[in-house]
Design an enzyme around this catalytic site. Structure first.
Site, PDB file in Angstrom:
ATOM      1  N   GLU A   1      -6.717   5.992   3.782  1.00 59.98           N
ATOM      2  CA  GLU A   1      -5.557   5.756   3.781  1.00 59.98           C
ATOM      3  C   GLU A   1      -4.496   6.695   3.067  1.00 59.98           C
ATOM      4  O   GLU A   1      -3.611   6.302   2.622  1.00 59.98           O
ATOM      5  CB  GLU A   1      -5.244   4.232   3.257  1.00 59.98           C
ATOM      6  CG  GLU A   1      -6.083   3.845   2.142  1.00 59.98           C
ATOM      7  CD  GLU A   1      -5.829   2.406   1.861  1.00 59.98           C
ATOM      8  OE1 GLU A   1      -5.053   1.322   2.536  1.00 59.98           O
ATOM      9  OE2 GLU A   1      -6.605   1.853   0.920  1.00 59.98           O
TER      10      GLU A   1
ATOM     11  N   HIS B   1      -4.512  -6.804  -2.401  1.00 59.40           N
ATOM     12  CA  HIS B   1      -2.761  -7.228  -2.207  1.00 59.40           C
ATOM     13  C   HIS B   1      -2.982  -8.898  -2.557  1.00 59.40           C
ATOM     14  O   HIS B   1      -1.600  -9.064  -2.174  1.00 59.40           O
ATOM     15  CB  HIS B   1      -2.461  -7.070  -0.808  1.00 59.40           C
ATOM     16  CG  HIS B   1      -1.983  -5.499  -0.637  1.00 59.40           C
ATOM     17  ND1 HIS B   1      -1.375  -4.769  -1.177  1.00 59.40           N
ATOM     18  CD2 HIS B   1      -3.024  -4.637   0.288  1.00 59.40           C
ATOM     19  CE1 HIS B   1      -1.362  -3.640  -0.749  1.00 59.40           C
ATOM     20  NE2 HIS B   1      -2.299  -3.409  -0.055  1.00 59.40           N
TER      21      HIS B   1
ATOM     22  N   ASP C   1      -0.700   2.553   4.423  1.00 51.44           N
ATOM     23  CA  ASP C   1      -0.741   3.368   3.291  1.00 51.44           C
ATOM     24  C   ASP C   1      -0.812   4.822   3.821  1.00 51.44           C
ATOM     25  O   ASP C   1      -0.410   5.670   3.037  1.00 51.44           O
ATOM     26  CB  ASP C   1      -1.973   3.315   2.389  1.00 51.44           C
ATOM     27  CG  ASP C   1      -1.557   1.990   1.407  1.00 51.44           C
ATOM     28  OD1 ASP C   1      -0.519   2.049   0.643  1.00 51.44           O
ATOM     29  OD2 ASP C   1      -2.485   1.097   1.289  1.00 51.44           O
TER      30      ASP C   1
HETATM   31  C1  3PY Z   1      -3.194  -0.206   5.121  1.00 52.77           C
HETATM   32  O1  3PY Z   1      -2.543  -0.278   6.115  1.00 52.77           O
HETATM   33  O2  3PY Z   1      -2.796   0.464   4.129  1.00 52.77           O
HETATM   34  C2  3PY Z   1      -4.289  -0.968   4.886  1.00 52.77           C
HETATM   35  O3  3PY Z   1      -4.691  -1.037   3.828  1.00 52.77           O
HETATM   36  C3  3PY Z   1      -4.361  -2.172   6.029  1.00 52.77           C
HETATM   37  O4  3PY Z   1      -5.428  -2.942   5.511  1.00 52.77           O
HETATM   38 MG    MG Z   2      -3.990  -0.182   2.377  1.00 52.06          MG
END
Ligand code: 3PY
Ligand code: MG
Length: 253
Positions: A151, A46, A177
């Site tokens: 995620e 990110h 995510d």
């Molecule tokens: C998310 O919450 O998607 C992450 O990747 C946190 O680091």
């Molecule tokens: Mg993430």
């Protein structure tokens, strides 16, 4: 490559604490390390850091006594190699949805015989000035930490198989995510999101793997410590934004 203190703590059954930094600024790395965080993660998923910027960041983390980790932008062998060669002790690989993808991540991080990481005299191998490369690769394979991020709904569906992949050290929940993938973007407390996260936590427990999670607040971190998480992460910019905001809230007249 110096000893990976974070991995040593995890192996000893301890809990470790880290912070992401999207801003590839060595001063942030230095402050975090000096505050006593176990590891500092340069977020190349990110954030905008280049492999070159990561090297400077990693030096500052090490000087402060913490472990330099990196979150790579994708599960690609060449991408991971350049950041590992810059001196990452631990690697977060985002969006790992299957056992095959987890194995691909491990193979990118590890040298022969477990993996297929390219070998050269780099910052990670003390520029070839330290131990013989044959000894270095054995030590690196032992010391590097592989964190796979669960995620998505697919990752939750495949979580037992992901947990069974050799040399995965931490399964890391990405709540944001995951909520998005479940059609509940941003609703981290929704019962379906919590149930999916609990499923991942249960699998980690069954397979004896460390559970990691990103926590946007100390309150959430305490909740997940109680649920058995041992690799707790938050974000440097989020901490800074809240501190800047609350200072003004308190003092502005
Ligand atoms: C998310 O919450 O998607 C992450 O990747 C946190 O680091
Ligand atoms: Mg993430």
């Amino acid at each position: 490559m110096i000893e990976n203190r974070t991995k040593a703590k995890l192996r000893a059954g301890e809990t470790v604490y880290g912070v992401f930094a999207k801003t590839p600024e060595p001063t942030i790395a230095e402050i975090a390390a000096m505050c006593g965080w176990d590891f500092v993660i340069c977020d190349c998923e990110h954030g905008p850091a280049s492999p070159r910027e990561f090297e400077g960041f990693a030096r500052a983390v090490e000087l402060g006594g913490a472990s330099p980790h990196v979150r790579v932008p994708d599960n690609d062998k060449a991408t991971i190699l350049r950041l590992m060669d810059g001196g990452a002790h631990g690697v977060h690989v985002p969006w790992v949805n299957t056992a095959a993808e987890a194995d691909r991540a491990v193979r990118a991080v590890k040298y022969h015989p477990r993996g297929e990481r390219g070998l050269a005299g780099t910052r990670a191998s003390d520029h070839g000035l330290g131990e013989p490369l044959g000894d270095y690769i054995v030590r690196s394979n032992d010391q590097t930490l592989v964190v796979v991020q669960a995620e998505t709904a697919d990752a939750v569906a495949n979580i037992d198989a992901i947990c069974m992949v050799d040399d995965v050290d931490v399964v890391f929940l990405g709540p944001t995510d995951l909520s998005h993938s479940l059609g509940l973007a941003g609703h981290l407390d929704h019962p379906d999101v919590v149930a999916a996260m609990d499923e991942v936590a249960g699998a980690c427990q069954r397979h004896g793997l460390a559970l990691g999670i990103f926590c946007g607040s100390a309150e959430m971190a305490v909740q997940w410590l109680d649920k058995g998480a041992r690799y707790i992460v938050t974000g440097a910019e989020g901490l800074m934004a809240r501190a800047m905001h609350s200072f003004l809230e308190e003092v502005r007249r």
